[in-house]
Design a protein around this motif. Structure first.
Motif, mmCIF file in Angstrom:
data_model
loop_
_atom_site.group_PDB
_atom_site.id
_atom_site.type_symbol
_atom_site.label_atom_id
_atom_site.label_comp_id
_atom_site.label_asym_id
_atom_site.label_seq_id
_atom_site.Cartn_x
_atom_site.Cartn_y
_atom_site.Cartn_z
ATOM 1 N N ASP A 24 0.806 -1.222 0.000
ATOM 2 C CA ASP A 24 0.000 0.000 0.000
ATOM 3 C C ASP A 24 0.842 1.275 0.000
ATOM 4 O OD1 ASP A 24 -2.338 -1.394 -0.168
ATOM 5 O OD2 ASP A 24 -3.114 -0.826 1.803
ATOM 6 N N PRO A 25 1.955 1.340 0.741
ATOM 7 C CA PRO A 25 2.733 2.587 0.695
ATOM 8 C C PRO A 25 3.207 2.941 -0.717
ATOM 9 C CG PRO A 25 3.371 1.302 2.610
ATOM 10 C CD PRO A 25 2.479 0.422 1.786
ATOM 11 N N GLY A 26 3.622 1.945 -1.504
ATOM 12 C CA GLY A 26 4.045 2.225 -2.872
ATOM 13 C C GLY A 26 2.895 2.685 -3.743
ATOM 14 N N THR A 27 1.724 2.069 -3.557
ATOM 15 C CA THR A 27 0.543 2.492 -4.303
ATOM 16 C C THR A 27 0.172 3.922 -3.945
ATOM 17 O OG1 THR A 27 -0.263 0.214 -4.415
ATOM 18 C CG2 THR A 27 -1.877 1.964 -4.758
ATOM 19 N N ASP A 44 -11.169 0.376 -8.756
ATOM 20 C CA ASP A 44 -10.098 -0.530 -8.360
ATOM 21 C C ASP A 44 -10.493 -1.921 -8.828
ATOM 22 O OD1 ASP A 44 -7.717 -1.344 -7.189
ATOM 23 O OD2 ASP A 44 -8.670 -1.815 -5.278
ATOM 24 N N ILE A 45 -9.729 -2.471 -9.762
ATOM 25 C CA ILE A 45 -10.066 -3.736 -10.412
ATOM 26 C C ILE A 45 -9.265 -4.863 -9.771
ATOM 27 C CG2 ILE A 45 -10.360 -4.888 -12.615
ATOM 28 C CD1 ILE A 45 -11.764 -2.140 -12.387
ATOM 29 N N GLY A 46 -9.956 -5.941 -9.410
ATOM 30 C CA GLY A 46 -9.299 -6.997 -8.638
ATOM 31 C C GLY A 46 -8.997 -6.491 -7.240
ATOM 32 N N ALA A 106 -5.288 -1.277 -10.982
ATOM 33 C CA ALA A 106 -5.280 -2.729 -10.777
ATOM 34 C C ALA A 106 -3.922 -3.124 -10.212
ATOM 35 C CB ALA A 106 -5.540 -3.471 -12.079
ATOM 36 N N ARG A 107 -3.938 -3.906 -9.128
ATOM 37 C CA ARG A 107 -2.688 -4.382 -8.523
ATOM 38 C C ARG A 107 -2.736 -5.901 -8.396
ATOM 39 N NH1 ARG A 107 -1.262 -1.912 -2.817
ATOM 40 N NH2 ARG A 107 -2.532 -3.640 -2.004
ATOM 41 N N LEU A 108 -1.692 -6.547 -8.877
ATOM 42 C CA LEU A 108 -1.566 -8.004 -8.796
ATOM 43 C C LEU A 108 -2.745 -8.698 -9.468
ATOM 44 C CD1 LEU A 108 -0.238 -8.293 -5.125
ATOM 45 C CD2 LEU A 108 1.082 -8.289 -7.245
ATOM 46 N N LEU A 109 -3.149 -8.157 -10.604
ATOM 47 C CA LEU A 109 -4.247 -8.726 -11.378
ATOM 48 C C LEU A 109 -3.793 -9.165 -12.764
ATOM 49 C CD1 LEU A 109 -7.310 -9.249 -11.917
ATOM 50 C CD2 LEU A 109 -7.388 -6.900 -12.814
ATOM 51 N N VAL A 110 -3.182 -8.258 -13.513
ATOM 52 C CA VAL A 110 -2.870 -8.527 -14.915
ATOM 53 C C VAL A 110 -1.958 -9.743 -15.046
ATOM 54 C CG1 VAL A 110 -1.727 -7.591 -16.968
ATOM 55 C CG2 VAL A 110 -3.278 -6.150 -15.629
ATOM 56 N N GLU A 111 -1.045 -9.928 -14.104
ATOM 57 C CA GLU A 111 -0.113 -11.062 -14.173
ATOM 58 C C GLU A 111 -0.820 -12.415 -14.180
ATOM 59 O OE1 GLU A 111 1.296 -11.440 -9.561
ATOM 60 O OE2 GLU A 111 1.794 -9.590 -10.630
ATOM 61 N N HIS A 112 -2.063 -12.461 -13.694
ATOM 62 C CA HIS A 112 -2.817 -13.709 -13.627
ATOM 63 C C HIS A 112 -3.656 -13.980 -14.874
ATOM 64 C CE1 HIS A 112 -2.060 -14.597 -9.360
ATOM 65 N NE2 HIS A 112 -2.134 -13.296 -9.159
#
Length: 261
Positions: A24-27, A44-46, A106-112
């Motif tokens: 979260d701090p980086g976001t 916010d997607i995913g 989107a965070r940690l979504l597209v990679e899946h």
């Protein structure tokens, strides 16, 4: 199997909370950079455990709107109300409102997902002219670094790579994001990248890293990629109070859709 992680895993909420504490701090730093402001319409997607939804709701205030989208909304439903709307949907099949949002994240979504290009295209279509897309995903290039060298760590990494090859998960997704946003037609593309240091703790271990492996353990064991002895050695490593290393690199990329005021 096509999706890497099971949302019904018994410790999934704990895992999501630990992810939020780390990332979260980086976001938030990216949201500061692009200037998320009161009155913005955001998606916010995913959205997972909802920590980014809460962050955005606080920033946009009562005059703004935050749409929290996920296939599994069990952890998002308690946040619904006021400026937060919760939607159970799959962006690969269910279009978002077109040309609507000041920010899509989107965070940690597209990679899946099977096609990063299609997913990013669907999100770009929902951004209004002048609005922003922020995509954050991992790149596993930093994970092989551990000191002192550890055969147990290497065995687990080798097994994970073999498992990734059986599904749509892309362990190199993070590094591709800046180029993908440019190809999607966005301007002012920028990115930041940050590895998470891993420090073995005799009591706590490294929960973020160990829970990830534990969630995949049935597939790693069932597929003959690891033995229980391998997993036990991996956990002992991160409880030895001495070992250090790096988790996957988190790459945060952003870009602005041309046009708008």
């Amino acid at each position: 199997m096509t999706y890497l992680l099971d949302p019904a895993w018994h410790a999934e909420k704990t895992r999501l909370d630990d992810l939020a504490a780390h990332y979260d701090p980086g976001t938030a730093a990216v949201f500061d950079r692009i200037g998320v402001a009161p009155g913005w319409r955001c998606a916010d997607i995913g959205a997972g455990g909802g920590s980014v939804v809460e962050m955005l709701a606080d920033r946009v205030g009562p005059g703004g709107h935050v749409l929290a989208v996920d296939n599994d909304t069990r952890y998002l439903e308690p946040l619904a109300g006021g400026q937060v709307e919760v939607l159970a949907a799959d962006i690969t099949a269910d279009p978002l409102p077109a040309d609507h949002f000041d920010l899509v994240h989107a965070r940690l979504l597209v990679e899946h997902l099977p096609s990063a290009e299609d997913a990013i295209g669907a999100m770009v279509a929902a951004v209004r002219p002048g609005g922003w897309l922020v995509v954050e995903d991992l790149d596993w290039s930093t994970v092989s670094t551990v000191d002192p060298p550890s055969p147990a760590h290497e065995r687990v990494l080798r097994a994970l790579r073999e498992l990734f090859d059986t599904m749509s998960y892309d362990p190199c997704c993070g590094r591709t994001l800046p180029r993908a946003l440019r190809r999607a037609g966005l301007d002012d593309v920028g990115f930041r990248a940050e590895p998470r240091p891993l420090t073995a703790d005799r009591e706590r271990g490294v929960p973020l890293w160990e829970m990830f492996v534990d969630q995949l353990a049935p597939h790693l064991l069932g597929g003959g990629l690891l033995t229980q002895a391998d997993l036990d050695a991996f956990h002992r490593l991160w409880h030895d109070g001495e070992s250090t290393g790096f988790g996957p690199l988190m790459v945060s990329a952003w870009g602005r859709l041309p046009g708008g005021a």
